[in-house]
Design a protein around this motif. Structure first.
Motif, PDB file in Angstrom:
ATOM      1  N   LYS A   1       0.834  -1.197   0.000  1.00  0.00           N
ATOM      2  CA  LYS A   1       0.000   0.000   0.000  1.00  0.00           C
ATOM      3  C   LYS A   1       0.875   1.256   0.000  1.00  0.00           C
ATOM      4  O   LYS A   1       2.055   1.218   0.351  1.00  0.00           O
ATOM      5  N   VAL A   2       0.263   2.365  -0.361  1.00  0.00           N
ATOM      6  CA  VAL A   2       0.941   3.657  -0.310  1.00  0.00           C
ATOM      7  C   VAL A   2       1.188   4.026   1.150  1.00  0.00           C
ATOM      8  O   VAL A   2       0.324   3.824   2.014  1.00  0.00           O
ATOM      9  N   ARG A   3       2.353   4.556   1.416  1.00  0.00           N
ATOM     10  CA  ARG A   3       2.717   4.943   2.773  1.00  0.00           C
ATOM     11  C   ARG A   3       1.780   6.042   3.280  1.00  0.00           C
ATOM     12  O   ARG A   3       1.471   7.004   2.559  1.00  0.00           O
ATOM     13  N   GLU A   4       1.340   5.900   4.533  1.00  0.00           N
ATOM     14  CA  GLU A   4       0.531   6.940   5.166  1.00  0.00           C
ATOM     15  C   GLU A   4       1.445   7.996   5.779  1.00  0.00           C
ATOM     16  O   GLU A   4       2.542   7.702   6.245  1.00  0.00           O
TER      17      GLU A   4
ATOM     18  N   ASN B   1       8.161   2.552   1.760  1.00  0.00           N
ATOM     19  CA  ASN B   1       6.702   2.583   1.695  1.00  0.00           C
ATOM     20  C   ASN B   1       6.021   2.108   2.972  1.00  0.00           C
ATOM     21  O   ASN B   1       4.799   2.133   3.062  1.00  0.00           O
TER      22      ASN B   1
ATOM     23  N   SER C   1       4.495   2.447   6.477  1.00  0.00           N
ATOM     24  CA  SER C   1       3.953   3.575   7.239  1.00  0.00           C
ATOM     25  C   SER C   1       4.564   3.595   8.636  1.00  0.00           C
ATOM     26  O   SER C   1       4.467   2.608   9.374  1.00  0.00           O
TER      27      SER C   1
ATOM     28  N   HIS D   1      -0.117  -3.617   6.427  1.00  0.00           N
ATOM     29  CA  HIS D   1      -1.377  -4.054   5.830  1.00  0.00           C
ATOM     30  C   HIS D   1      -1.281  -5.544   5.495  1.00  0.00           C
ATOM     31  O   HIS D   1      -0.248  -6.176   5.655  1.00  0.00           O
TER      32      HIS D   1
ATOM     33  N   GLU E   1       1.828  -7.584   4.111  1.00  0.00           N
ATOM     34  CA  GLU E   1       3.062  -6.811   4.208  1.00  0.00           C
ATOM     35  C   GLU E   1       3.926  -7.377   5.327  1.00  0.00           C
ATOM     36  O   GLU E   1       3.415  -7.974   6.281  1.00  0.00           O
TER      37      GLU E   1
ATOM     38  N   SER F   1      -8.934  -7.264   6.536  1.00  0.00           N
ATOM     39  CA  SER F   1      -8.902  -7.198   5.080  1.00  0.00           C
ATOM     40  C   SER F   1      -8.532  -8.527   4.457  1.00  0.00           C
ATOM     41  O   SER F   1      -8.224  -8.606   3.293  1.00  0.00           O
TER      42      SER F   1
ATOM     43  N   ASN G   1      -4.720  -5.545   9.075  1.00  0.00           N
ATOM     44  CA  ASN G   1      -4.047  -4.268   9.311  1.00  0.00           C
ATOM     45  C   ASN G   1      -3.611  -4.222  10.768  1.00  0.00           C
ATOM     46  O   ASN G   1      -4.466  -4.230  11.676  1.00  0.00           O
TER      47      ASN G   1
END
Length: 538
Positions: free
Chosen positions: A391-394, A404, A406, A440, A443, A475, A529
């Motif tokens: 996923k895109v880093r928060e 990437n 978080s 996530h 990951e 998820s 998550n």
């Protein structure tokens, strides 16, 4: 031992095998600094003046001989070797190591013997030595660290000082030209902070002149070059694009009180690649254990040699060796400040106790373990060695921004801020400064650690699952369509176990496992998550 040399961007031995230097700066021995003694006389010449005035010159001579005999000994070099390190950086003070007789530079052999001793001990324990000109004639920095007289970098103001330094380095190189355990010559420590940058254009030409003199007697040893402004600015090396004046060079940088991530040293890495020269992080430390774990893990992953600063200090928990503060040390500082008077007898008593203290030092094992990430150890989750992100880093904590994964603040996942890596920042308020990672579904992060003896170890992981609208956010489902909020904790070939996390921070304890001496990697794989704050191997 074999001579080391720079080959392309690596340090190699005579067989061409890459060597990663890992060790300690022996600060405080041949050039003591005031903060290492917790004393308000901030440099050697002021310390010497204090003892001369309070205790008399005869006692002062006795004190300095005993000090040098006790501060670093053969047992220290043995301890460094036993703990898995392979190098030391030895700061020297030109004022105490050399003298001028009728205009001719000569060794002071009473002090030179300690350099000889250090090299002999290191040779015995297969430890490499870097000779570090920490205090050049006149001072290269213009601060207490170079033992200058007038808080000016008079090395660059008076040409006679430059000439003397060139001669000194040639004398050292001539003396140690056949010593394979000498890794190299660190020509100048931390020259010229920014407020003296009008002299910056003199540094590289001086390096060239010193190197030319050294090469007249020694063509084997590496020449080690430091940047300006506390060794954080490499721009003085730009002219080497046209004249890379030697083929056996190493760049050195220093790292204090900033992000323990590769982004913080990218500018040095770029210079190393640009000139095809290996890098050496010659000073880093003066912080806390979590920072040590992060910074030195990062350096190992980047394949950069390093030296921890400093090996030994008074009354501390963040250097590898500590020694007690004498009972009346505060009275001595009050004397320096002019608040109280002390008799000669009282002064002698205080400094005799000081000598006893430095001779009966104790080891901060946690520091040794943190630098090399050796069990037992607690590893903050953001100091992973490798990762896999989907996923895109928060947004969150501004550290390791090119990854990437978080990285968030533990007590406020929505906070966007720069972490505070000043000395002891996490010790001051662990809640405010604590970080965690968010993983996530599918990951993972992995963590390298070492085990120094065969034993039974317990793995602990502190984490929680994510909450959404009062429910656990899941998820993923397994093959039986059962929701999971788990992480898989695995050590290749040794351990693999799933742990269920709740929405509250909790530390999961995994049954003890037997580990043999060696290097390991622990992997955390997320099913859902999850947030992870730390893991420990105890």
């Amino acid at each position: 031992m074999e001579f080391l040399k720079a080959k392309d961007s690596k340090v190699v031995n005579a067989k061409g095998e890459e060597i990663l230097l890992k060790g300690f700066g022996l600060g405080g021995w041949l050039l003591p600094e005031g903060y290492m003694w917790k004393i308000r006389s901030d440099r050697p010449r002021k310390m010497e003046q204090l003892i001369d005035e309070l205790c008399g010159k005869e006692y002062s001579q006795y004190f300095w001989n005993e000090y040098r005999n006790r501060y670093i000994t053969k047992e220290d070099i043995k301890l460094i070797a036993v703990n898995g390190y392979n190098s030391v950086r030895l700061p020297i003070n030109s004022r105490n190591l050399f003298t001028k007789v009728e205009g001719e530079v000569k060794f002071i052999y009473d002090v030179l013997q300690y350099v000889d001793n250090a090299i002999e001990w290191c040779r015995e324990f297969n430890i490499y030595v870097i000779l570090d000109m920490h205090g050049a004639p006149g001072g290269q920095t213009g601060a207490n660290i170079d033992d200058c007289e007038n808080d000016k970098p008079e090395l660059f103001i008076d040409d006679e000082n430059k000439r003397d330094l060139i001669v000194m380095w040639k004398m050292l190189a001539d003396r140690y030209q056949d010593e394979a355990c000498v890794a190299g010559y660190d020509l100048l420590n931390e020259p010229l902070p920014n407020w003296f940058n009008e002299y910056n254009n003199q540094v590289l030409p001086l390096y060239k002149d010193i190197t030319k003199a050294i090469r007249e007697v020694d063509k084997k040893h590496m020449i080690i070059l430091e940047g300006v402004h506390w060794d954080t600015d490499f721009s003085i090396f730009d002219p080497m694009e046209q004249d890379k004046f030697d083929d056996n060079l190493m760049f050195q940088f220093h790292k204090y009180w900033n992000n323990p991530d590769v982004e913080s040293i990218e500018k040095f890495i770029d210079y190393g690649k640009r000139f095809n020269i290996p890098l050496f992080m010659g000073e880093g430390g003066e912080n806390n254990l979590p920072w040590y774990i992060g910074a030195f893990t990062m350096l190992r992953c980047a394949n950069i040699s390093y030296s921890f600063w400093s090996y030994k200090k008074m009354d501390n928990h963040n250097s590898s060796i500590t020694f007690n503060k004498p009972k009346r040390w505060d009275d001595l500082n009050d004397y320096i400040d002019g608040k109280v008077s002390l008799t000669k007898e009282e002064g002698v008593e205080i400094f005799n106790e000081f000598l006893e203290c430095i001779g009966t030092s104790s080891v901060n094992e946690d520091v040794f373990r943190a630098i090399e990430c050796q069990a037992p150890i607690t590893i903050p989750a953001e100091y992973y060695s490798d990762y896999h992100a989907l996923k895109v880093r928060e947004e969150g904590a501004n550290v390791r921004l090119s990854d990437n994964i978080s990285i968030l603040y533990t007590n406020d996942h929505t906070r966007i801020d720069n972490p505070d890596y000043s000395t002891g920042s996490r010790d001051k308020d662990s809640t405010e400064n604590a970080l965690c990672i968010k993983l996530h579904e599918k990951e993972w992060t992995s963590y390298n650690f070492a085990v120094t003896r065969d034993d039974e170890y317990t793995i602990k992981v502190c984490g929680k699952s994510e909450l959404l609208d009062g429910n656990i956010l899941v998820s993923s489902t397994n093959e039986n369509n059962i929701n999971t909020n788990e992480i898989t904790v695995s050590i290749g070939g040794v351990l693999e176990i799933n742990e269920t996390l709740t929405t509250n921070w909790e530390t999961k304890v995994i049954n003890p496992i037997q580990l043999k001496k060696g290097n390991y990697q622990i992997k955390l794989l997320s099913h859902g998550n999850v947030f992870i704050q730390f893991l420990s191997i105890e």
